[in-house]
Design a protein around this motif. Structure first.
Motif, mmCIF file in Angstrom:
data_model
loop_
_atom_site.group_PDB
_atom_site.id
_atom_site.type_symbol
_atom_site.label_atom_id
_atom_site.label_comp_id
_atom_site.label_asym_id
_atom_site.label_seq_id
_atom_site.Cartn_x
_atom_site.Cartn_y
_atom_site.Cartn_z
ATOM 1 N N LEU A 245 21.911 55.102 31.483
ATOM 2 C CA LEU A 245 23.128 54.367 31.146
ATOM 3 C C LEU A 245 24.104 54.392 32.316
ATOM 4 O O LEU A 245 24.666 53.367 32.707
ATOM 5 C CB LEU A 245 23.755 54.982 29.891
ATOM 6 N N LEU A 246 24.303 55.564 32.882
ATOM 7 C CA LEU A 246 25.221 55.697 34.024
ATOM 8 C C LEU A 246 24.693 54.971 35.251
ATOM 9 O O LEU A 246 25.469 54.469 36.075
ATOM 10 C CB LEU A 246 25.437 57.173 34.344
ATOM 11 N N GLY A 247 23.385 54.910 35.403
ATOM 12 C CA GLY A 247 22.800 54.249 36.554
ATOM 13 C C GLY A 247 22.726 52.746 36.433
ATOM 14 O O GLY A 247 22.266 52.072 37.356
ATOM 15 N N GLY A 248 23.153 52.205 35.307
ATOM 16 C CA GLY A 248 23.134 50.757 35.133
ATOM 17 C C GLY A 248 21.805 50.218 34.646
ATOM 18 O O GLY A 248 21.614 49.000 34.569
ATOM 19 N N GLY A 249 20.879 51.087 34.302
ATOM 20 C CA GLY A 249 19.575 50.632 33.842
ATOM 21 C C GLY A 249 19.609 50.026 32.447
ATOM 22 O O GLY A 249 18.692 49.297 32.062
ATOM 23 N N GLN A 250 20.650 50.326 31.678
ATOM 24 C CA GLN A 250 20.803 49.774 30.341
ATOM 25 C C GLN A 250 22.273 49.844 29.958
ATOM 26 O O GLN A 250 23.077 50.525 30.602
ATOM 27 C CB GLN A 250 19.943 50.543 29.336
ATOM 28 N N HIS A 251 22.647 49.086 28.933
ATOM 29 C CA HIS A 251 24.043 49.041 28.501
ATOM 30 C C HIS A 251 24.319 49.961 27.317
ATOM 31 O O HIS A 251 25.447 50.374 27.100
ATOM 32 C CB HIS A 251 24.430 47.604 28.140
ATOM 33 N N LEU B 267 21.487 58.303 16.891
ATOM 34 C CA LEU B 267 22.562 58.356 17.885
ATOM 35 C C LEU B 267 22.608 57.024 18.627
ATOM 36 O O LEU B 267 21.666 56.666 19.334
ATOM 37 C CB LEU B 267 22.307 59.505 18.865
ATOM 38 N N ASP B 268 23.717 56.278 18.449
ATOM 39 C CA ASP B 268 23.940 55.022 19.175
ATOM 40 C C ASP B 268 25.042 55.259 20.200
ATOM 41 O O ASP B 268 26.148 55.714 19.845
ATOM 42 C CB ASP B 268 24.363 53.907 18.222
ATOM 43 N N THR B 269 24.765 54.949 21.463
ATOM 44 C CA THR B 269 25.704 55.231 22.549
ATOM 45 C C THR B 269 25.933 53.988 23.387
ATOM 46 O O THR B 269 24.975 53.301 23.763
ATOM 47 C CB THR B 269 25.166 56.359 23.452
ATOM 48 N N ALA B 270 27.218 53.710 23.691
ATOM 49 C CA ALA B 270 27.585 52.600 24.575
ATOM 50 C C ALA B 270 28.499 53.138 25.665
ATOM 51 O O ALA B 270 29.345 54.007 25.419
ATOM 52 C CB ALA B 270 28.281 51.492 23.788
ATOM 53 N N LEU B 271 28.332 52.622 26.882
ATOM 54 C CA LEU B 271 29.156 53.034 28.027
ATOM 55 C C LEU B 271 30.290 52.042 28.208
ATOM 56 O O LEU B 271 30.070 50.828 28.295
ATOM 57 C CB LEU B 271 28.298 53.092 29.296
ATOM 58 N N VAL B 272 31.525 52.557 28.267
ATOM 59 C CA VAL B 272 32.716 51.729 28.507
ATOM 60 C C VAL B 272 33.068 51.829 29.985
ATOM 61 O O VAL B 272 33.152 52.924 30.539
ATOM 62 C CB VAL B 272 33.900 52.196 27.634
ATOM 63 N N ARG B 273 33.258 50.679 30.622
ATOM 64 C CA ARG B 273 33.579 50.640 32.047
ATOM 65 C C ARG B 273 35.008 50.173 32.273
ATOM 66 O O ARG B 273 35.612 49.506 31.425
ATOM 67 C CB ARG B 273 32.601 49.712 32.783
ATOM 68 N N THR B 274 35.552 50.520 33.452
ATOM 69 C CA THR B 274 36.884 50.081 33.853
ATOM 70 C C THR B 274 36.815 48.604 34.234
ATOM 71 O O THR B 274 35.724 48.042 34.422
ATOM 72 C CB THR B 274 37.379 50.906 35.042
ATOM 73 N N PRO B 275 38.000 47.933 34.391
ATOM 74 C CA PRO B 275 37.973 46.539 34.843
ATOM 75 C C PRO B 275 37.246 46.365 36.175
ATOM 76 O O PRO B 275 36.696 45.296 36.451
ATOM 77 C CB PRO B 275 39.463 46.188 34.959
ATOM 78 N N ALA B 276 37.225 47.399 36.993
ATOM 79 C CA ALA B 276 36.522 47.317 38.273
ATOM 80 C C ALA B 276 35.021 47.526 38.118
ATOM 81 O O ALA B 276 34.277 47.393 39.096
ATOM 82 C CB ALA B 276 37.096 48.350 39.242
ATOM 83 N N GLY B 277 34.566 47.852 36.916
ATOM 84 C CA GLY B 277 33.140 48.030 36.681
ATOM 85 C C GLY B 277 32.655 49.460 36.793
ATOM 86 O O GLY B 277 31.448 49.717 36.683
ATOM 87 N N ASP B 278 33.541 50.408 37.019
ATOM 88 C CA ASP B 278 33.137 51.808 37.139
ATOM 89 C C ASP B 278 33.019 52.446 35.757
ATOM 90 O O ASP B 278 33.802 52.130 34.847
ATOM 91 C CB ASP B 278 34.171 52.582 37.970
ATOM 92 N N ARG C 292 19.187 63.350 27.785
ATOM 93 C CA ARG C 292 19.773 63.330 29.124
ATOM 94 C C ARG C 292 19.216 62.162 29.944
ATOM 95 O O ARG C 292 19.935 61.521 30.714
ATOM 96 C CB ARG C 292 19.502 64.666 29.820
ATOM 97 N N LEU C 293 17.935 61.868 29.769
ATOM 98 C CA LEU C 293 17.319 60.754 30.483
ATOM 99 C C LEU C 293 17.986 59.431 30.105
ATOM 100 O O LEU C 293 18.274 58.593 30.969
ATOM 101 C CB LEU C 293 15.824 60.697 30.166
ATOM 102 N N GLU C 294 18.265 59.236 28.819
ATOM 103 C CA GLU C 294 18.915 58.012 28.372
ATOM 104 C C GLU C 294 20.339 57.918 28.905
ATOM 105 O O GLU C 294 20.800 56.841 29.307
ATOM 106 C CB GLU C 294 18.927 57.950 26.835
ATOM 107 N N VAL C 295 21.055 59.045 28.939
ATOM 108 C CA VAL C 295 22.424 59.050 29.471
ATOM 109 C C VAL C 295 22.418 58.697 30.954
ATOM 110 O O VAL C 295 23.239 57.895 31.427
ATOM 111 C CB VAL C 295 23.087 60.423 29.236
ATOM 112 N N ASP C 296 21.504 59.271 31.715
ATOM 113 C CA ASP C 296 21.423 58.984 33.150
ATOM 114 C C ASP C 296 21.081 57.519 33.397
ATOM 115 O O ASP C 296 21.610 56.897 34.329
ATOM 116 C CB ASP C 296 20.382 59.888 33.807
#
Length: 730
Positions: free
Chosen positions: A253-259, A279-290, A247-251
């Protein structure tokens, strides 16, 4: 009369005037109307011009093309954009029938279509209405080029009387958009196919960390189905103790601390078994960066994890017995000693088998290995989970005992070891007796201060004392044993080399024809300051353990060359024993050749006897050094001829000039006929190869006579004298 006539005339004149005025007014009104109509007409013309200008300007910037045609199908107007889309000329198209325009229209299947039907008004509602159709425009002369895809929309345009007056057709080139849509569709299909057929687990996960889609590999890894995974929280797949870290790693990621992040963890399968995964996880963002969603990959690492653990185990354990090895033992002992209150709770027991070398020599290494495995079991049972049992190598074992009453426990372990070894070991059909010498070191403040090496050295010192006092004994370390430790012996040997305590004695070699001395074999001795003159058997093994073989070889080479250079008889030669571990780095060969050059010793007067020939392989650095010595005039003799793994191959592969018959064959002559036949055969082989032949270990005249008659030219042994210091030789 005149008055009477004048009155009517006035009336007439008035009437004429009135009529004239009315006519004038009428004319003026008509003129006013005409002017108004002209002005209105001019205004309409101006408005029309403005509208046309705006229309043309609009057409120049819009992506849509406009085609206006009469109900009869004639082109009334066509914009430049429409002309470009249809591939026609705008100026020459006006007035032509749509059906006669130079263009080819096709449907999505590539079949030709009637332009009048596509662009005309047939099928449209009587009142306005709009139909849209996708057609392809194949440009003339563009063979092999795919048609341009155009979205066509037509509608009826009503006239002033409310009746339909024209058909307005808009054309939009959607080729690029269709290509983008096709590319997106293709990419989505490729991603889905890749995901579904990927050999590793993959999933799309929403921002709530819930699985939206998963592939078959992921479901198979977890022992479930794809449908069952949809909507499942990712964190619920983990073991409870690992969820917080995830959960710490996910948070982060969402907070922008890592990609992205990667974690090795355990997942719980549907059958409750645990598997290790990465477990390898990447966050996909919208064109607006969200943040939009996560893409995760889950790779089964159970096998690699087990392999890593197995490799780690192998690196820390003895492969034969499965006991801890030296590395693990030192780590365990050091960690134990760093704990508070270890005095009286920790002891070290060093165990060495008595007579194990004889078992190996008589029954072979396979039998020796069985004995070692048996002894390992004895030590495990005797320790009874009160410590760590290890094998340091050979027949040397060490036990780190941990118990609230350490002294009592370590003596119980020692007693149990001796008792268990009273029973013979069954090896094949034999019953072999083996005993053990044991040294014990109790953790004291002084030894603890020196750490694990100090405690191990103390146990080794006690073991040294036990082996010196006899078989099957136990000794406890005391400070007076310090000098007897292996480390102490090593320090003494280093001092012996530095202070020239290692000296060379020379045993004569004679010609068996006339028993005249022709040379000597150089044999090293240790002139110990306290223990007197020591023979090689008392210290050579310690020399090898201490890594002092090369310095010893250099020292002997220096003394021997000096002796040869100063002897009165310049025809005699001296052989120097060289083991395989003294060759290979060039130090011995360099020193020997340098000394020969410095003293200007004639070629052939210094001879090298190669011992431990079983350790030499052709093509190695050792072979190179032997060849270098031979080329410089230093003959090479093969010592212990007739023993070893494959001595005949060394006669072929190494630059050997002669052989020395091993004394084990000489000692059997004449009582052992087999030994005599072997000596005779080996002599014949050496003569056939034109090699120098020397027989060592000759103790009586019968042996000397037999060997001489069977081809051995030179002899060495107690019959001709023992080794003497250089100053005793004339």
């Amino acid at each position: 009369m005149i008055a009477a006539v004048a009155a009517p005339l006035g009336v007439v004149s008035l009437g004429i005037a009135v009529v004239a005025v009315i006519a004038l007014v009428t004319v003026l009104v008509l003129l006013g109307r005409q002017r108004a109509q002209v002005r209105q007409a001019n205004e309409l013309v101006e408005i029309s011009r403005e509208l046309r200008h705006r229309y043309d300007a609009l057409q120049s910037v819009t992506k849509e093309g406009v085609l206006v045609q009469s109900l009869g199908g004639h082109v009334l107007d066509i914009s430049e954009r429409a002309a470009a889309i249809l591939g026609v000329d705008a100026s020459t198209s006006v007035g032509l029938r749509v059906a006669n325009l130079p263009m080819v229209l096709v449907n999505e299947q590539g079949l030709a279509m009637n332009p009048a039907a596509v662009l005309g008004h047939s099928g449209l509602p009587a009142r306005g209405g709009q139909e849209s159709e996708l057609v392809g425009v194949a440009l003339p002369g563009a063979l092999g080029t795919p048609p341009r895809m155009v979205q066509v929309s037509s509608q009826l345009v009503p006239g002033a009387d409310g009746e339909s007056a024209a058909v307005l057709t808009t054309l939009v080139d959607v080729t690029g958009r269709r290509e983008v849509e096709a590319a997106l569709t293709r990419s989505e299909m490729q991603f889905r196919v890749a995901m579904e057929n990927a050999p590793i687990g993959m999933a799309l996960v929403d921002l709530d960390w819930r699985i939206v889609e998963a592939n078959a590999a992921f479901a198979e890894l977890l022992g479930t189905s794809v449908g069952a995974l949809r909507g499942y929280l990712m964190e619920d797949l983990s073991t409870p103790e690992e969820r917080a870290a995830e959960r710490l790693e996910v948070d982060r990621l969402l907070g922008g601390g890592q990609h992205r992040f990667s974690l090795e963890k355990r997942y719980q399968r549907a059958d409750d078994h645990l598997v290790w995964v990465v477990l390898d996880t990447a966050l996909v963002r919208t064109p607006a960066g969200d943040p939009d969603h996560f893409v995760v990959q889950v790779r089964d690492s159970t096998e690699s994890r087990l392999q890593a653990e197995m490799l780690t185990h192998r690196a820390m354990h003895d492969p034969l017995t499965g006991l801890a090895n030296r590395t693990l033992l030192q780590e365990v002992l050091q960690s134990v000693l760093e704990q508070p209150g270890v005095v009286d709770r920790v002891a070290v027991l060093a165990c060495d088998l008595d007579g194990f070398k004889e078992i190996n020599d008589r029954y072979g290494h396979a039998a020796g290995d069985e004995v070692l495995v048996h002894v390992a079991g004895v030590l495990r049972a005797a320790t009874a989970r009160r410590g760590t049992v290890s094998r340091l190598g050979g027949d040397e074992f060490v036990v780190v005992v941990q118990d609230p009453d350490g002294p009592r426990a370590v003596f119980e372990v020692a007693t149990a070891i001796h008792a268990a070894l009273h029973e013979p070991v069954r090896v094949a059909r034999r019953r072999l007796t083996v005993a053990a010498s044991i040294g014990i070191a109790l953790a004291s403040p002084d030894l603890i201060e020196g750490g694990a090496p100090s405690l191990l050295a103390a146990a080794d010192a006690a073991l040294y004392r036990a082996k010196g006092a006899g078989r099957g004994r136990t000794e406890v370390y005391e400070p007076s044993m310090e000098q007897a430790t292996t480390a102490g012996v090593h320090r003494e040997l280093i001092a012996a080399i530095e202070h020239d305590q290692l000296v060379v004695h020379y045993q004569p070699i004679v010609d068996l024809t006339d028993l005249q001395v022709v040379g000597y074999e150089a044999l090293v001795r240790w002139q110990h300051p306290h223990r007197g003159l020591l023979l090689p058997g008392a210290f050579l093994s310690s020399i090898q353990e201490a890594g002092l073989s090369v310095p010893l070889g250099q020292l002997v080479a220096t003394q021997v060359v000096d002796f040869v250079a100063h002897t009165s008889d310049q025809t005699r030669w001296v052989s120097v024993n060289v083991s395989a571990d003294q060759l290979g780095d060039g130090e011995f060969a360099t020193t020997l050749l340098a000394e020969i050059s410095r003293h200007r010793v004639a070629p052939g007067r210094i001879v090298v006897e190669l011992t431990e020939s079983s350790l030499v392989a052709s093509g190695t650095r050792i072979r190179h050094e032997l060849t270098q010595l031979s080329a410089a005039g230093v003959p090479i003799l093969l010592d212990d001829f007739g023993t070893g793994v494959s001595p005949l191959s060394y006669l072929r592969d190494l630059p050997v000039a002669g052989v020395k018959l091993d004394m084990s064959f000489t000692s059997g002559i004449p009582e052992d006929p087999t030994a005599g036949r072997v000596a005779r055969a080996l002599g014949a082989l050496a003569r056939e190869l034109a090699m120098v032949t020397i027989a060592e270990g000759i103790e009586n005249e019968q042996q000397a006579d037999y060997l001489h008659r069977n081809g051995w030219r030179y002899g060495q042994g107690w019959l001709f004298g023992g080794a003497q210091p250089g100053e005793s030789i004339p």
